[in-house]
Design an enzyme around this catalytic site. Structure first.
Site, PDB file in Angstrom:
ATOM      1  N   HIS A  11      40.566  36.530  40.249  1.00  0.00           N
ATOM      2  CA  HIS A  11      39.868  37.136  41.377  1.00  0.00           C
ATOM      3  C   HIS A  11      38.878  36.205  42.055  1.00  0.00           C
ATOM      4  O   HIS A  11      38.316  36.540  43.080  1.00  0.00           O
ATOM      5  CB  HIS A  11      39.130  38.402  40.924  1.00  0.00           C
TER       6      HIS A  11
HETATM    7  C1  UD1 Z   1      32.307  40.373  42.036  1.00  0.00           C
HETATM    8  C2  UD1 Z   1      31.316  39.308  41.574  1.00  0.00           C
HETATM    9  C3  UD1 Z   1      31.960  38.438  40.494  1.00  0.00           C
HETATM   10  C4  UD1 Z   1      32.505  39.310  39.370  1.00  0.00           C
HETATM   11  C5  UD1 Z   1      33.476  40.319  39.967  1.00  0.00           C
HETATM   12  C6  UD1 Z   1      34.065  41.238  38.896  1.00  0.00           C
HETATM   13  C7  UD1 Z   1      29.756  38.522  43.306  1.00  0.00           C
HETATM   14  C8  UD1 Z   1      29.367  37.350  44.131  1.00  0.00           C
HETATM   15  N1  UD1 Z   1      30.915  38.416  42.639  1.00  0.00           N
HETATM   16  O1  UD1 Z   1      33.395  39.708  42.663  1.00  0.00           O
HETATM   17  O2  UD1 Z   1      30.990  37.554  39.975  1.00  0.00           O
HETATM   18  O3  UD1 Z   1      33.182  38.470  38.451  1.00  0.00           O
HETATM   19  O4  UD1 Z   1      32.765  41.128  40.931  1.00  0.00           O
HETATM   20  O5  UD1 Z   1      35.114  41.994  39.436  1.00  0.00           O
HETATM   21  O6  UD1 Z   1      29.032  39.498  43.262  1.00  0.00           O
HETATM   22  N2  UD1 Z   1      37.063  45.535  46.559  1.00  0.00           N
HETATM   23  C9  UD1 Z   1      37.728  46.748  46.482  1.00  0.00           C
HETATM   24  N3  UD1 Z   1      37.213  47.718  45.650  1.00  0.00           N
HETATM   25  C10 UD1 Z   1      36.071  47.532  44.966  1.00  0.00           C
HETATM   26  C11 UD1 Z   1      35.400  46.301  45.059  1.00  0.00           C
HETATM   27  C12 UD1 Z   1      35.913  45.312  45.847  1.00  0.00           C
HETATM   28  O7  UD1 Z   1      38.752  46.962  47.104  1.00  0.00           O
HETATM   29  O8  UD1 Z   1      35.658  48.455  44.250  1.00  0.00           O
HETATM   30  C13 UD1 Z   1      37.615  44.462  47.419  1.00  0.00           C
HETATM   31  C14 UD1 Z   1      36.966  44.439  48.770  1.00  0.00           C
HETATM   32  O9  UD1 Z   1      37.939  44.082  49.693  1.00  0.00           O
HETATM   33  C15 UD1 Z   1      35.943  43.326  48.637  1.00  0.00           C
HETATM   34  C16 UD1 Z   1      36.636  42.366  47.695  1.00  0.00           C
HETATM   35  O10 UD1 Z   1      37.400  43.214  46.813  1.00  0.00           O
HETATM   36  O11 UD1 Z   1      35.594  42.746  49.857  1.00  0.00           O
HETATM   37  C17 UD1 Z   1      35.687  41.529  46.893  1.00  0.00           C
HETATM   38  O12 UD1 Z   1      34.768  42.370  46.210  1.00  0.00           O
HETATM   39  P1  UD1 Z   1      33.257  41.880  45.933  1.00  0.00           P
HETATM   40  O13 UD1 Z   1      32.509  42.987  45.308  1.00  0.00           O
HETATM   41  O14 UD1 Z   1      32.703  41.237  47.127  1.00  0.00           O
HETATM   42  O15 UD1 Z   1      33.404  40.703  44.894  1.00  0.00           O
HETATM   43  P2  UD1 Z   1      34.373  40.510  43.665  1.00  0.00           P
HETATM   44  O16 UD1 Z   1      35.443  39.577  44.101  1.00  0.00           O
HETATM   45  O17 UD1 Z   1      34.792  41.805  43.031  1.00  0.00           O
END
Ligand code: UD1
Length: 374
Positions: free
Chosen positions: A215
């Site tokens: 991820h």
């Molecule tokens: C975040 C953390 C990372 C951690 C990871 C665990 C930061 C900088 N990164 O990364 O350190 O290892 O969580 O999973 O905080 N999305 C969904 N559903 C959700 C959450 C996210 O669809 O419940 C999608 C969205 O399109 C979002 C993307 O995933 O924009 C990225 O999610 P985000 O929370 O920004 O960061 P992670 O990649 O999950």
């Protein structure tokens, strides 16, 4: 921001606000929340809003609903940090917690730290002092800032403590506690019967499959890197189960890589119990996760860490090997597969460098000391 009532003593002034927003924070703060009991005010920022990445973890760790639920959702990094900081600042002004606890290196943790600092409330950082020395990672910037704002840094190992001291953080602000993940894994990992059922439902045999997760932006936001990783996984000599993070799923589709995903056993993100059950029964793990590097040392499985850097050097050369995305993935799996039983037997005898399962207790003892300090 969710409604705030006074039914629960943890919601009243003087409670310890425990801020989380993503699945690893829920896992690693579970023990701290339990130790704090009614003194805790659990605050969910909503960074992870999908049930598969959030609520299932709360349920499986028997934490129940948070006391306060914010709604920052999946936006840009700056906006996530900004919106969570504003919402937490309001909450802390209203509730005046005795201390604010954040964990790790996420945008949520940084927002909690900034809001605590702005409100003049003592800040506790659980899992302090990890350093990848890789400025390309948003998490590295987050954790450095949090550590320097924190009034109490709970460092999991001597290595992380030494990192903090080297940056000029005084020893009296540091407690060496172990990593709180070690406290929860043994309790959550399913028993043999449940593991057999899990293996059957995924159509794989014990010790004869790879469990992979990806991820991180460095691996999934670049089409060539993501294609390379998926090709490497497809060539491995064992079936590959890949629980797909929403970020990776979105990127794969937008880069036109869905055909490559079809060569793997792609499944929805798993609950913590299922994930640990499969991980503990796998032959080899392949992942860019941070926390899995620690979990591997508890479930005693070898892990190929596919990243340019790691902030967890303690397991390198025993439970983990750091490789760049590319042929080294297949080479490492081939190397380990040549005598996998012997490797598993060796790891079973190797203690985890992340502690003895009492990290949450030590964190809460240090928090108590902080909040009662004159
Ligand atoms: C975040 C953390 C990372 C951690 C990871 C665990 C930061 C900088 N990164 O990364 O350190 O290892 O969580 O999973 O905080 N999305 C969904 N559903 C959700 C959450 C996210 O669809 O419940 C999608 C969205 O399109 C979002 C993307 O995933 O924009 C990225 O999610 P985000 O929370 O920004 O960061 P992670 O990649 O999950």
């Amino acid at each position: 921001m969710g409604p705030v009532s006074d039914d629960n003593p943890g919601r009243r002034s003087g409670a310890v606000a425990v801020v989380y927003g993503t699945r690893p924070e829920i896992v690693k703060l579970a023990g701290v929340l339990r130790e704090l009991g009614g003194r805790a005010c659990a605050v969910h920022t909503g960074q992870h809003y999908s049930a598969a990445l959030s609520d299932v973890f709360l349920t499986q760790l028997r934490l129940g609903a948070p006391d306060v639920r914010l709604d920052i959702g999946g936006t840009s990094r700056g906006r996530q940090i900004g919106e969570a900081t504003v919402a937490l600042d309001r909450l802390f002004a209203d509730r005046r917690p005795a201390a604010v606890v954040v964990q790790g290196d996420t945008n949520t943790a940084l927002a909690g730290a900034l809001a605590a600092n702005a409100s003049g409330i003592p800040l506790v950082h659980v899992e302090a002092g990890l350093r990848s020395f890789d400025r390309a990672m948003p998490e590295e910037h987050n954790r450095v800032v949090i550590d320097h704002l924190a009034d109490l840094c709970c460092a999991p190992t001597e290595t992380s403590r030494a990192n903090l001291l080297a940056e000029g953080i005084p020893a009296e602000r540091i407690a060496t506690t172990g990593n709180t993940v070690v406290d929860v894994v043994p309790e959550i990992v399913p028993d043999d019967d449940e593991r057999r059922a899990l293996l059957a439902s995924h159509g794989v045999d014990e010790d004869a499959f790879v469990l992979a997760t990806f991820h991180r932006p460095e691996n999934v936001d670049d089409p060539d890197v993501l294609a390379t990783i998926l090709d490497e996984l497809a060539r491995l000599p064992m079936p590959v189960v890949l629980p797909l993070h929403p970020r990776t799923a979105t990127r794969a589709t937008s880069f036109g890589l869905d055909d490559r995903l079809r060569r793997l056993r792609v499944v929805e993100p798993l609950g913590y119990r299922e994930f640990l059950g499969l991980a503990a029964s796998s032959g080899i793990l392949v992942s860019d996760s941070g926390g899995l590097q620690e979990e591997a040392s508890v479930i005693k499985r070898p892990l190929v860490v596919v990243r340019n850097s790691t902030e967890r050097p303690e397991v390198q050369g025993t439970f983990a090997r750091l490789v760049a995305p590319g042929p080294a993935i297949g080479e490492t799996v081939a190397d380990w597969s040549s005598d996998l039983d012997a490797l598993h037997a060796r790891l079973a005898q190797t203690p985890s460098p992340y502690g003895d399962g009492d990290a949450s207790k030590r964190c809460v003892a240090a928090i108590d000391e902080l909040v009662t300090r004159p």
